[in-house]
Design an enzyme around this catalytic site. Structure first.
Site, PDB file in Angstrom:
ATOM      1  CE1 TYR A 141      -5.731  -5.283  -3.763  1.00 31.99           C
ATOM      2  CE2 TYR A 141      -3.631  -4.162  -3.454  1.00 31.99           C
ATOM      3  CZ  TYR A 141      -4.825  -4.301  -4.137  1.00 31.99           C
ATOM      4  OH  TYR A 141      -5.109  -3.466  -5.193  1.00 31.99           O
ATOM      5  CG  ASP A 157       2.421  -9.834  -3.825  1.00 34.72           C
ATOM      6  OD1 ASP A 157       3.337  -9.001  -4.030  1.00 34.72           O
ATOM      7  OD2 ASP A 157       1.207  -9.554  -3.927  1.00 34.72           O
ATOM      8  CE  LYS A 160       2.304  -0.983  -2.711  1.00 37.80           C
ATOM      9  NZ  LYS A 160       1.528  -2.159  -2.412  1.00 37.80           N
TER      10      LYS A 160
HETATM   11  C1  LIG Z   1       0.475  -2.764  -3.425  1.00 40.58           C
HETATM   12  C2  LIG Z   1       0.488  -4.221  -3.582  1.00 40.58           C
HETATM   13  C3  LIG Z   1       0.150  -4.832  -4.798  1.00 40.58           C
HETATM   14  C4  LIG Z   1      -0.363  -4.051  -5.978  1.00 40.58           C
HETATM   15  O1  LIG Z   1       0.576  -3.162  -6.484  1.00 40.58           O
HETATM   16  P1  LIG Z   1       0.039  -1.936  -7.410  1.00 40.58           P
HETATM   17  O2  LIG Z   1       1.304  -1.299  -7.875  1.00 40.58           O
HETATM   18  O3  LIG Z   1      -0.799  -1.088  -6.507  1.00 40.58           O
HETATM   19  O4  LIG Z   1      -0.737  -2.520  -8.507  1.00 40.58           O
HETATM   20  C5  LIG Z   1       0.294  -6.199  -4.910  1.00 40.58           C
HETATM   21  N1  LIG Z   1       0.725  -6.932  -3.871  1.00 40.58           N
HETATM   22  C6  LIG Z   1       1.037  -6.392  -2.685  1.00 40.58           C
HETATM   23  C7  LIG Z   1       1.537  -7.264  -1.577  1.00 40.58           C
HETATM   24  C8  LIG Z   1       0.908  -5.017  -2.489  1.00 40.58           C
HETATM   25  O5  LIG Z   1       1.190  -4.497  -1.289  1.00 40.58           O
END
Ligand SMILES: *Cc1c(COP(=O)(O)O)cnc(C)c1O
Length: 426
Positions: free
Chosen positions: A142, A237, A265
């Protein structure tokens, strides 16, 4: 009727599904979500006054626990000086310096407001830099709700049983190539066919949105090699893994260097911050130095910067991160022992302060199919037994669990005690 149930009924009249982020609605585990009213350290308290040890931590950001005094002080002081200026502030440079010291592959950085914005900007930058369009991603990873990345996209859509997403144009989805996570041969085949059209590979270096799945040996360095040979960029990511898998993220733990890194995060410590950073020569293509446009009214917001700076300072001081990782190790070991004693098929994954709990007798859980094959009913019953006992896990078998520096012996003993009864009841 509990106060939370009343509040949820009211919220549903005004908010879609009663929530502002889909997984919070408890659809896959059933029941009403508790409404939270305060948090302190490792503990949260709901509107009915029930207390829980928290392993959700706002889905990752709260690396030093709830309402850490140093973070709260920094935020209050920043707020008192003014909420936003739309002009440069010292705090942006200060956060950038801390991130660069922890993650040396980041030579320069652009601060944004969420993980989604970070991955969206990274894709645009990679396409602008390479002049190519195709992106390779992995099934069950994701990367936020960015159109081209909402293809086979992990926890949120998996929890709701939505395969892709309506609303994503076919042409946009068509530029996204998808292969199984941890399958370097499948990635090699895609590169053999489309290599010259691939702008970037984007990967969660530890998958955290199909529960928690570490990379198998050779996967991440294999991707590095494929990108180098084809002239594509490698994007890690690390929105979830950053400052969790190691203080320097998964790239420090596995010693593989990406071209671009997405953060989110933990970098905001509970306030909205994201970032994309990497090789200076690539980053120089972003506006205003280069032609790839990117901007944000509240990007680099001083209150959010204050929360991020204080969080990273607390996390990297006096072995705090190491102690949290050790807690995660003792927790997964303790859970495994208790599951075995109760005769419940169970496995765990753990990297740093990220964990996965699986109701399976398969032993190793290495891919999306392994997670999907786990006993969903056992998870549901375990989840509710833990919730009733005062332990808050994410309401989905596709979410990872997190530990903070505030998790202590009391939290650990409480968790294992409740888990022992929960396993026995299965
Ligand atoms: C949570 C998450 C996102 C998205 O971040 P948001 O602040 O919710 O937009 C993107 N990549 C990864 C791996 C994530 O865990």
């Amino acid at each position: 009727m509990s106060r939370s149930a009343e509040l949820f009924a009211e919220a549903r009249q005004h908010l879609v599904g009663g929530v502002n982020s889909a997984v919070r609605a408890f659809r896959s585990v059933g029941g009403d979500p508790p409404f939270m009213r305060r948090g302190e350290g490792a503990w949260i308290e709901d509107e009915d006054g029930r207390r829980y040890v928290d392993y959700v931590l706002s889905y990752g950001p709260l690396a030093v626990g709830h309402a850490h005094p140093e973070v709260v002080d920094a935020v209050q002081a920043a707020a008192a000086r003014g909420l936003s200026f739309g002009a440069p502030t010292v705090a942006e440079t200060e956060l950038a310096k801390r991130v660069k010291a922890l993650v040396p592959s980041i030579e320069r950085i652009r601060l944004v407001n969420s993980g989604t914005e970070a991955t969206m900007s990274a894709l645009r930058l990679a396409r602008g830099y390479t002049g190519r369009e195709k992106i390779l991603k992995f099934r069950g990873n994701y990367h936020g709700h960015v159109d081209p990345l909402l293809v086979e996209a992990g926890s949120g859509v998996l929890t709701l049983g939505i395969p892709g997403s309506p609303g994503v144009p076919e042409g946009v989805a068509a530029a996204t190539l998808t292969v199984p996570y941890n399958d370097i041969e499948a990635a090699r085949e895609v590169f053999a066919r489309y290599g010259e059209d691939i702008a970037a590979v984007i990967v969660e270096p530890v998958a955290g949105n199909m529960n928690c799945i570490p990379p198998v040996p050779g996967f991440l360095d294999g991707l590095r090699g494929l990108c180098d040979d084809a002239g594509a960029l490698l994007i890690f990511d690390e929105v979830m893994t950053g400052f969790r898998v190691a203080p320097g993220g998964a790239q420090a733990h596995y010693a593989v260097t990406p071209d671009l890194t997405c953060l989110g995060k933990v970098i905001g410590g509970g306030l909205p911050v994201g970032a994309v950073g990497g090789r200076g020569e690539v980053m120089a293509h972003l506006a205003p130095e280069g032609p790839v446009y990117q901007a944000g009214t509240l990007s680099g917001n001083p209150v959010a910067m204050a929360a991020g700076i204080a969080t990273l300072d607390v996390l990297t001081r006096d072995g705090a991160w190491e102690a949290a990782a050790d807690y995660a190790r003792r927790l997964t070991e303790g859970l495994t022992e208790r599951a075995r004693a109760a005769g419940v098929p169970f496995a765990t994954n753990r990297v740093g302060t990220m964990m996965g709990l699986f109701f399976t007798d398969a032993g190793a859980v290495q891919g999306f199919e392994d997670v999907a094959a786990c006993d969903a009913d056992a998870f549901r019953r375990f989840f509710h037994a833990m919730l009733d006992g005062g332990v808050y896990l994410a309401p989905s078998a596709f979410e990872a669990a997190f530990v903070s520096t505030a998790h202590d012996e009391v939290a650990l003993a409480h968790t294992l005690d409740v888990a022992e009864r929960a396993f026995a009841a299965l």
